[in-house]
Design an enzyme around this catalytic site. Structure first.
Site, PDB file in Angstrom:
ATOM      1  N   LYS A  41       0.851  -1.195   0.000  1.00 17.06           N
ATOM      2  CA  LYS A  41       0.000   0.000   0.000  1.00 17.06           C
ATOM      3  C   LYS A  41       0.894   1.256   0.000  1.00 17.06           C
ATOM      4  CE  LYS A  41      -3.580  -2.785   2.067  1.00 17.06           C
ATOM      5  NZ  LYS A  41      -4.756  -2.902   2.904  1.00 17.06           N
ATOM      6  N   GLY A  85      -7.107  -4.818   7.420  1.00 16.89           N
ATOM      7  CA  GLY A  85      -6.468  -3.900   8.360  1.00 16.89           C
ATOM      8  C   GLY A  85      -7.188  -3.771   9.690  1.00 16.89           C
TER       9      GLY A  85
HETATM   10  P1  13P Z   1      -4.285  -6.459   5.771  1.00 15.28           P
HETATM   11  O1  13P Z   1      -3.488  -7.722   5.630  1.00 15.28           O
HETATM   12  O2  13P Z   1      -3.529  -5.333   6.401  1.00 15.28           O
HETATM   13  O3  13P Z   1      -5.611  -6.726   6.397  1.00 15.28           O
HETATM   14  O4  13P Z   1      -4.588  -5.934   4.273  1.00 15.28           O
HETATM   15  C1  13P Z   1      -5.160  -6.800   3.361  1.00 15.28           C
HETATM   16  C2  13P Z   1      -5.120  -6.164   2.026  1.00 15.28           C
HETATM   17  O5  13P Z   1      -5.863  -5.249   1.739  1.00 15.28           O
HETATM   18  C3  13P Z   1      -4.131  -6.652   1.073  1.00 15.28           C
HETATM   19  O6  13P Z   1      -4.389  -6.151  -0.205  1.00 15.28           O
END
Ligand code: 13P
Length: 262
Positions: A15, A181
């Site tokens: 991200k 998240g």
């Molecule tokens: P998390 O693993 O932080 O929950 O994020 C998942 C995600 O959106 C991966 O593209």
């Protein structure tokens, strides 16, 4: 459905985290932690921000690290007056292998429609890269019993006009939005049920062969502690990992799930 072996794909979606210095450190640490056997058992990709791609590519290629380079999104045109956008042709030139498309954050925050996602899937394929097409429901949709409708709609629209052969070679990531998240993970049973449903949808829109070979990842708070159980489900062929992929030790722990299972 034909029986095929699907090599799991573990993808780290960074991200908007890690500048290019931090990216280099993370990838070097990851390469140190992962052994040859780990990288033979599964496919691994990392998806840094655009500004890090060239640096990470250089490290991966200079040290012959068997981790694929991935991107987090792209435009669907090769070039043009699209300020701030990145061409799939530029990604292909950096030896990017996988491109995430239709992530829920792109859909929900930046308003990407199913039609736009479909155009990007086709562009990614045109430039010889593999799309990781994301789908998933909100908490409200889940509680209203609308998970299947939402996911099937996204998969159908995302794959419209794509040949069955191409569908069989791409990746779909099921990421329930309420699990991203948040530390909340879908139970292995629930994740398996939706991934099996996604596979059945692929059989319907493409072919039985495509459904047998398409890889379906689960994403949403995947951690070293829950990876083995999730990855043991018959229709889950890997993980799209956000937060835990930022820390080399945690991501390595997830990549190494086959040896933890043994
Ligand atoms: P998390 O693993 O932080 O929950 O994020 C998942 C995600 O959106 C991966 O593209």
């Amino acid at each position: 459905m034909a029986k095929v072996t699907r090599t799991p794909l573990i993808s780290g979606n960074w991200k908007m985290h890690h500048n290019h210095f931090e990216a280099i450190q993370t990838i070097q640490k990851l390469a140190y932690l992962l052994h040859k056997d780990d990288l033979e058992a599964v496919d691994v990709s990392v998806h840094p921000p655009f500004t890090d791609l060239r640096s990470v590519q250089t490290v991966l290629e200079a040290d012959d690290i068997q981790i694929a380079l991935g991107a987090q999104h792209c435009h669907f045109e090769e070039k043009g007056a699209f300020t701030g956008e990145v061409s799939p042709a530029f990604l292909a030139k950096l030896n990017v292998s996988y491109v995430i498309v239709g992530h829920s954050e792109r859909r929900e925050i930046f308003g990407e429609s199913d039609e736009l996602v479909n155009a990007k899937v086709k562009a990614i394929l045109k430039w010889g890269m593999t799309p990781i097409l994301c789908c998933g429901e909100t908490l409200d949709e889940r509680e209203a019993g609308a998970t299947e409708e939402k996911v099937a709609g996204q998969v159908r629209a995302g794959l419209a006009g794509v040949t069955a052969e191409q569908v069989g070679a791409l990746v779909i990531a099921y990421e329930p939005i309420w699990a991203i998240g948040t530390g909340r993970t879908a139970s292995a049973e629930d994740a398996q049920a939706v991934c099996a449903f996604v596979r059945a949808t692929v059989a319907d829109v493409a072919s039985a062969d495509a459904a047998a070979s398409v890889r379906i990842q689960y994403g949403g708070s995947v951690k070293p502690g829950n990876a083995v159980e999730l990855m043991s489900q018959p229709d889950i062929d890997g993980a799209l990992v956000g937060g835990a992929s930022l820390v080399a030790e945690d991501f390595a722990g997830i990549v190494q799930f086959p040896s933890q299972r043994a």
